[in-house]
Design an enzyme around this catalytic site. Sequence first.
Site, PDB file in Angstrom:
ATOM      1  N   TRP A  21       0.693  -1.065   0.180  1.00 17.32           N
ATOM      2  CA  TRP A  21      -0.098   0.242   0.059  1.00 17.32           C
ATOM      3  C   TRP A  21       0.809   1.198   0.060  1.00 17.32           C
ATOM      4  O   TRP A  21       2.071   1.020   0.011  1.00 17.32           O
ATOM      5  CB  TRP A  21      -0.890  -0.194   1.243  1.00 17.32           C
ATOM      6  N   ASP A  22       0.454   2.401   0.021  1.00 14.28           N
ATOM      7  CA  ASP A  22       1.101   3.631   0.127  1.00 14.28           C
ATOM      8  C   ASP A  22       1.646   4.179   1.334  1.00 14.28           C
ATOM      9  O   ASP A  22       2.353   4.697   1.449  1.00 14.28           O
ATOM     10  CB  ASP A  22       0.515   4.710  -0.745  1.00 14.28           C
ATOM     11  N   TRP A  23       1.402   3.049   2.347  1.00 15.13           N
ATOM     12  CA  TRP A  23       2.127   3.378   3.684  1.00 15.13           C
ATOM     13  C   TRP A  23       2.638   1.821   3.965  1.00 15.13           C
ATOM     14  O   TRP A  23       3.153   1.805   5.268  1.00 15.13           O
ATOM     15  CB  TRP A  23       1.353   3.767   4.540  1.00 15.13           C
ATOM     16  N   GLU A  56     -11.380  11.430   6.085  1.00 15.26           N
ATOM     17  CA  GLU A  56     -10.096  11.387   5.705  1.00 15.26           C
ATOM     18  C   GLU A  56      -9.384  12.674   5.477  1.00 15.26           C
ATOM     19  O   GLU A  56     -10.008  13.288   4.454  1.00 15.26           O
ATOM     20  CB  GLU A  56      -9.590  10.172   4.570  1.00 15.26           C
ATOM     21  N   ASN A  82     -13.990   1.557   0.663  1.00 16.94           N
ATOM     22  CA  ASN A  82     -13.162   2.540   0.613  1.00 16.94           C
ATOM     23  C   ASN A  82     -12.946   2.975  -0.710  1.00 16.94           C
ATOM     24  O   ASN A  82     -12.132   2.648  -1.356  1.00 16.94           O
ATOM     25  CB  ASN A  82     -11.854   2.268   1.453  1.00 16.94           C
ATOM     26  N   GLU A  83     -13.400   4.157  -1.094  1.00 21.26           N
ATOM     27  CA  GLU A  83     -13.133   5.192  -2.016  1.00 21.26           C
ATOM     28  C   GLU A  83     -13.486   4.201  -3.532  1.00 21.26           C
ATOM     29  O   GLU A  83     -13.013   5.198  -4.527  1.00 21.26           O
ATOM     30  CB  GLU A  83     -11.570   5.454  -2.260  1.00 21.26           C
TER      31      GLU A  83
END
Length: 890
Positions: free
Chosen positions: A199-201, A565, A467-468
């Site tokens: 993921w981006d983290w 968010e 989510n999104e």
Amino acid sequence: FCSVRLSFIQIFLTGFVLCLCLGLFCAFSAHSVSLDGKWSLRNSDGSVAGSGSVPGCVHSALQQLGYIQDPYFRFNDVAYRWIAFDNWTYTTTFNTSEQSKQKVVLVLDGVDTVASVQLNGFTLGGTDNMFRSYAFSVRPLLKEAENVLSISLASPVLYASQRRKAHSAYPVPPECPPDVQNGQCHVNFIRKEQSSFSWDWGPSFPTLGLWRGVHLEAFDVLCVPLWSYHSFPLCCVDSSASRWSVQVELMVDAVQTSDGLVSVSIPELFSDQTYQSRFLQGRTKNTFILHINTSTEVDLWWPRGHGDQNSYRLRVRGLRDGSVLFSQESKVYFRTVELVQEPVPGSPGLSFFFRINSKPVFLKGSNWIPAHAFQDQVTPDILLNLLHSAADANMNALRVWGGGVYEQDQFYDLCDHMGIMVWQDFMFACAMYPTEADFIQTVRSEVIQQVQRLKSHPSIIIWSGNNENEAALATNWFDIPESHRATYVKDYVTLYVENIRALVQQEDPSRPFLVSSPTNGAESEREGWVASNPYDPHFGDTHFYSYEDDCWDWSTFPRTRFASEFGFQSWPSFSTLKTVSVDDDWSYDSNFSSHRQHHEHGNQQMLRQAALHFHLPNSTDALKRFTHTLYMTQVMQAQCVKAQTEFYRRSQTEIIDGKGRTMGALYWQLNDIWPAPSWSSIEFGGKWKMLHYFAQDFFAAVLPVGFEDDGTLLIYAVSDLSPDLTLRAVVSVHSWSGLDPVCTLRSDLVLVPGGSAVVVLKQEVAALLAGCGRCTRLSCLLTFHLEDGTGVQRGPSNYHFLCSPKDAEGLRKANITVRDRRFKVRAVTLRSDAVAPFVWLDVGNIAGRFSSNGFLMVSADRTVGFTPWRPTSVSQLSTSLSVTSLRDVY
Ligand code: BMA
């Protein structure tokens, strides 16, 4: 429960009793036999073999066996890719006498993910979903001695890719994560933690394993493998209704159809009822409704900051012929929740806020991601510490984000206990999803099981489908050609509306359901479930990120109804990074620093944002420059999220330009999955970043917020308390070059109604400075607080900079000394000879937290407490302590 729908007005009201789930209870000399413990584990060709714990996963086992080092160390996420490309088999042998029972069921509470299950050489079946349990009837296959149970797990990466290939009619994007994540492709084709492919983290560790327990249920008459309940008020208009009911659901597995009695009671409420019941052969759901005695007042469950988390004991017993078939007790809670979407005077669109027990509640908190890449390593201590940290920072809500996992029972128990409201996503994130029959089928089982497991928890106030994914479709993240759009919208509606929403409403009508986050809610529904702009601030919730705009400029933020968010990245502290790196890595442009950053251009974005207001670190000592840069990213992040959160909190009452009534601020993100740069306010390992200390203040129940609008200083009082307050603002003007205030200004007393944000002071900055002698925007700064009529300060102190600190005239290097290291009484006293912004105390990797940190010092002395989380000696603390403030870095 009731649901009122008037054209665009949508109100969900639900009442509730909830409880814990509850493990199984079986009747008549029934047994639950755990098969947890050490199993043998091998890869496909047997070249890697040893023992692995159940619950557990292959990565954790290989590390314990010494095949691999710490997967989080340096570049090991890439070095250990091979693990997820192999197939792995877990095997155990056991002796049992359970075959003497009428029925024996093998229960797998969690298999990660695609597996074939074999008992004594016979294939029981397969698994394809990490988020559901599996049960197999096994009695005829059992032997008295040496039963062999083996579970063969297929490579999740190869499985996902095969499923993608089989879906040949059209692509289901995204195909792969961005290169910068070093991740794996097609995670949307496998029902598994979506962030486990990167993921981006977070790192790519596509886990395999038996991540929850394995056991046998053996019984002669019947067994209750699951029970749950919710309560509801009989009157759906007034949730303070004196009449409540509790709906208890028992999942009963009966060997043969049999009759019995079920008694349900809540002794403290003098309520009990006994029901004649017939348990049909096989697994069936049996529902009982207990009406609460009207003469007793029910104490409600409240979110923290709004009341106590009252609970009662609920007792359920099954009886037959005078003997007890089963008996279980649990906590039960009463509360109602409504998601109010109704016209707002003076504003187009609809409101979007939660009413708990009839009271509008502003949600303050953040977003929760998986606490570890290897879920078996998420210990009760880790959960407790993170949730305590959330509560200590005055949060009352967390969103369990849809790219992770449905959390373990203990997470929700703790949230119930602490009064932390949970916004619970279903586990779909940032992607399109397939809708083949078998995919839908496994999702349906997942949804039913998860809702049954979790619905007894009062902390969960809303279900949300994904989510999104509405936003991804609406704003075409994946460049889907217009001519194909209808196919994807159809898939979207099939999955989230026709299946997930329908199931949730059937299993749990006691809570609101939103199809996505962000969404326009009722407006999205009106537009066919995919709104043209799901980020519309007039409706529903929004996610908002902007890394390049100046985050101190509140006019760049959306005046949304609900901010679910928003956030900025920072680096963790040096002590946290040190555990996963070596000397070579300790510079901002090292390979390591780039490798850990999974968000494209993230490292540069942080510096660019910081440089808008600060001088960047310029020490000639490379290590110092690195640690100072880590510090600077935390300063930037803390300031940015503070500015944005304060904007949302002060927007809760007003309508400006048709927008406002913001009723929630959940920043992205609370916690970390590994030591790396991310949006989190808590580092992997639990250490608080500067942002988390700031959150303690900006989420305080009473908060002064100061900002400028076109040269005019405004100070708002924000109050989440129920009683009305009468408050004034006290503003002090300080010179950057001296410690004593140059002058002080007090506003009139203003009425601040409970649950509101009102202006208490309005003054042109130029006039304010002119009246304050030698001050200019560059030479002075403001601090302020709120005071009641008796002169008592309410809420924390706050500050407003009149210029960027990089332009401040007179700001000099503060000499901060530790005057008194009274670690025995858990306190240090600092003395400064100058104004010092962002004073940061650090004790390295000593676990614990300060009472406040990252603060502005405008007085000579300040005493700060320290709470260690583990036994720590005074001398350890004393030698580890370092103090940094803004002028130290350039
Ligand atoms: C949001 C989240 C996550 C992501 C975060 C930061 O969109 O839902 O997917 O990690 O932004 O980019």
